[in-house]
Every structure is written in C-alpha cells, then in structure tokens.
Design an enzyme around this catalytic site. Structure first.
Site, PDB file in Angstrom:
ATOM      1  N   ASP A  86     -18.646  50.795  47.924  1.00 21.75           N
ATOM      2  CA  ASP A  86     -19.242  49.648  48.605  1.00 21.75           C
ATOM      3  C   ASP A  86     -20.689  49.366  48.179  1.00 21.75           C
ATOM      4  O   ASP A  86     -21.364  50.200  47.603  1.00 21.75           O
ATOM      5  CB  ASP A  86     -19.164  49.825  50.130  1.00 21.75           C
ATOM      6  CG  ASP A  86     -19.760  51.151  50.615  1.00 21.75           C
ATOM      7  OD1 ASP A  86     -19.779  52.127  49.842  1.00 21.75           O
ATOM      8  OD2 ASP A  86     -20.214  51.201  51.770  1.00 21.75           O
ATOM      9  N   GLU A 144     -18.822  53.665  52.587  1.00 22.46           N
ATOM     10  CA  GLU A 144     -19.678  54.852  52.699  1.00 22.46           C
ATOM     11  C   GLU A 144     -20.991  54.477  53.359  1.00 22.46           C
ATOM     12  O   GLU A 144     -21.499  55.201  54.205  1.00 22.46           O
ATOM     13  CB  GLU A 144     -19.947  55.472  51.317  1.00 22.46           C
ATOM     14  CG  GLU A 144     -20.766  56.769  51.358  1.00 22.46           C
ATOM     15  CD  GLU A 144     -22.251  56.562  51.583  1.00 22.46           C
ATOM     16  OE1 GLU A 144     -22.854  57.316  52.371  1.00 22.46           O
ATOM     17  OE2 GLU A 144     -22.835  55.643  51.001  1.00 22.46           O
TER      18      GLU A 144
HETATM   19 ZN   LIG Z   1     -26.575  54.413  49.605  1.00 20.30          ZN
HETATM   20 ZN   LIG Z   2     -24.742  55.979  47.717  1.00 21.02          ZN
END
Ligand SMILES: [Zn+2]
Ligand SMILES: [Zn+2]
Length: 404
Positions: A86, A144
C-alpha cells in the site's frame, strides 16, 4: 575507502536480466499508488503476472491483497515471503518521470519496491521449482500503513496449506546505504497502542468560572501530568513513548468548554510494560479529573504486537547477509518505536524482518520515509532479489537454478 566508493555485490545473471523489469514495474506502481484497502489496481497487476508465469494457487487474499505458491518438486519446509503493497496519503513533490499520477497519494515508504522484488522472486523460484525441496508462499499484503492487512491474511489462512514454517520480510531503508543491510535478533518495531481520552466538565459563561468545571483546564493538567508516566513511573531500562497527538475542546472565547477529547499513542516493546503504562495513564487521568471535579472516559487499542525477530532464522539471514553484502555492511540498529504489522506473522511463526539499504545516491534527494520527497535507490531492487534467492536457498538448503 568510503562506503559509497565501494562497488555493489554482484548478482547472478538471471537476476541481472530482470533488473530492467524490476525498475519498470516499480515505476509503474509508483505512478499508480493506492491507499490501504484500496489496492485494486496493484492487486490486478500482481495477480496478472503471477498467473502469466504459471504460479500455483494464485488468488486474492484479504480483499485487496494477493497470494501464490511456489511448490518445490521435492517435499521440504515452507517459507512465507511477505511484501506489503500500500501507499500513503501524501502529495508527492518529486520531479521524476515516474512521479505519482494520483493527487494526494504516494508510495512514500518503498512498498512499490517490495512488490517488484517479491514478484521477481516468485518468478525465478517458480522457474526453478524442479530443483526445490520445499515451498515458498508469497503474500502481497494490503494495508500495512493502516495496520490490519496482516491480521486479515492470517485469518484467511495464509499460514496453512501448506503449513508455514518461517516468514521473511524485506523493507527498503532510504537511510541505509545501498549495498548494506540492517538486521538483528529480537525486537525491531514497537507495538502501537492508540489511546482515546474524553474529559467531561460542566460548561458555562467564561465570566463565571466558579459555576463551571472547565474541561480545558482539566485536560491541560492531565496532559502535563501524563508527561510523568514515562519520566517518573517507567524504569529507565524500559522503552516507552507516550504522545498526546490531538486535543479538541471548546467553541468560543466566552464559553467554558464542557468536554475535551484527546487521542494519543503509546509505543512499547514488552506486554508487561504496556500493561503498567496503561494502568498509570488511567490512574493519572482518574486522579486529575477527580481532583478537579470532572469525569473521564478512557479507551485503548493495540493494533499489532511487537515485531520480534527469531534468533535462529535471524542468524541464517545474518549469515547470508555477511556472505553477500560483506561483514562490514551488515549493520545493527536499535529497535524502532515505529510499528509494522509484519509483527502479526512473526507472532505466529518464527521469522525475520530486515532492512535493505536503498539510500538515494544524490544527497539532495535523501528524505525520510513518509516524506513528500521520499525516494530510494533502485539499484536496491536487484540486490533485494538476489538476497531473497540466497535466503530461500539457505533456508530450504537448495541451489536455485533458472534458465532465464
Ligand atoms: Zn511506512
Ligand atoms: Zn513501509
């Protein structure tokens, strides 16, 4: 000789042949960044390639993620390679031809590079599967940066069928010289705990404070006293961060605020320390509000555990790193108070999360991760791919041979 003057370690021919592809893919992803849980195009790009190369068990996971399996010809252990995919809500300000085409969204952490390396690895390992004893599962993990993608992947069975024995993850590091690596056993990232505090007083006229309980004054006292939780109540040997990041209350200069809402973040490396910190935080808020005739609400949420590198798996990574990068380019660094949901995989299976140097060559182009000027040295891509192959070879005790 200064580190920068040293030449980079050599990669095998099949990796060198992929270097243009890796750069092209990374740049394509960089032009089209997607926020956490919105990685639709990224997912499509990944799935399309994995299918085209003929990998096994290619499918979406965790909504916007992807997974695939390289099944070795002979039985053996199963390794999970994790790449996060992401981007971040940042307006890129680089002047490069691969600049983000999406306003306000940018790959400012290098996850575009993680995808490129992992895809290269999947491709070469699949080619070489005839000589593999054991399997390599790939997870292209969404979300994440918001923390949550890893948990979903585990819930959806990423560690089963075949059962995963160990997990590896690579993160590029724009502050580490290209050709160096940061790795070590034990804690690497902290557990992030979000806290939310509401102070409730009694509103009224700014000119008649004696008829009120001023939530702004109570909140100010609480914020100040919370500063003692780390400085006076935590052992100097323990690492704790306590930050109040937002405070909102009141509307007008002539009205005493009835309510103040605050949010903050606690970072810890140990569950017991976290427990003690939360207890102290609530005691402080309860004490301050009681003393000032106000009321409070307190809640907290720990989004992911501490990233802890397993001693045995990390020793393997360090050994391969010394052999490839050279003894003096394998660096240790104190644990970061940042967080990464790689922790969720590492909590379930032993593994190692390491940092691949990718510092831009021009000093003027060096910026921290999550900065609008962030970029990394794309020479790190082939180094990451070669090193990934060496780790798989080391873990499965095989030699990867490809025709590519
Ligand atoms: Zn990051
Ligand atoms: Zn990262």
């Amino acid at each position: 000789m200064p580190a920068s003057a040293r030449s980079l370690p050599a990669v095998r021919p099949s990796v060198r042949k992929l270097s243009r592809d890796l750069v092209a893919l990374r740049r394509d992803l960089h032009r089209h960044p997607e926020l956490s849980w919105q990685e639709k195009r990224t997912q499509e790009v990944i799935l399309e390639r994995l299918r085209a190369w003929g990998l096994e068990d290619v499918r979406p996971i965790a909504d916007t993620g992807a997974t695939a399996l390289v099944r070795g010809a002979r039985p053996g252990r199963t390794l999970l390679w994790r790449a996060d995919i992401d981007a971040l809500p940042i307006q890129e300000r680089n002047e490069v031809d691969y600049v983000s085409t999406v306003p306000g969204v940018m790959h400012a952490c290098g996850h575009d590079g993680h995808v490129a390396i992992a895809l290269g690895l999947a491709r070469l390992l699949h080619e070489a599967r005839g000589g593999l004893a054991g399997n390599v599962r790939f997870v292209f993990q969404p979300a994440e940066e918001m923390v949550g993608g890893a948990k979903r992947c585990v819930e959806e069975g990423i560690l089963e069928d075949p059962v995963v024995d160990a997990v590896l993850g690579l993160h590029v590091a724009a502050d580490v010289p290209t050709g160096a690596i940061v790795v070590g056993p034990g804690p690497a990232f902290a557990a992030p705990t979000a806290i939310s505090i509401t102070i409730r007083g009694r509103g009224g006229h700014a000119a008649m404070p004696h008829q009120t309980v001023d939530a702004v004054v109570v909140a100010a006292q609480a914020v100040t006293t919370l500063q003692t939780v780390v400085s006076r109540s935590t052992s100097p040997a323990d690492t704790v961060v306590l930050t109040i990041g937002s405070i909102h209350g009141g509307e007008r200069p002539n009205i005493i605020a009835e309510e103040v809402r605050m949010t903050g973040s606690i970072r810890t490396f140990d569950d017991k320390v976290l427990e003690r910190t939360l207890k102290r935080v609530e005691e402080v808020i309860a004490g301050v509000t009681a003393a000032m005739a106000a009321e409070y609400e307190f809640s907290h949420y720990t989004a992911c555990p501490v990233v802890v590198n397993d001693v045995t798996v990390t020793a393997l990574v360090e050994g391969e790193a010394r052999a490839f990068f050279g003894e003096e380019r394998v660096l240790r660094r104190p644990p970061s108070t940042g967080a990464d949901d790689m922790a969720v995989f590492l909590e379930k299976v032993p593994g190692c999360y390491f940092f691949l140097g990718g510092r831009p060559q021009q000093p003027a182009r060096r910026f921290p991760h999550h900065h609008p000027g962030f970029d990394f040295d794309e020479r790190a891509l082939t180094l990451g791919l070669e090193f990934g192959l060496r780790l798989v070879e080391g873990y499965l005790r095989v030699v990867v041979r490809t025709e590519l």
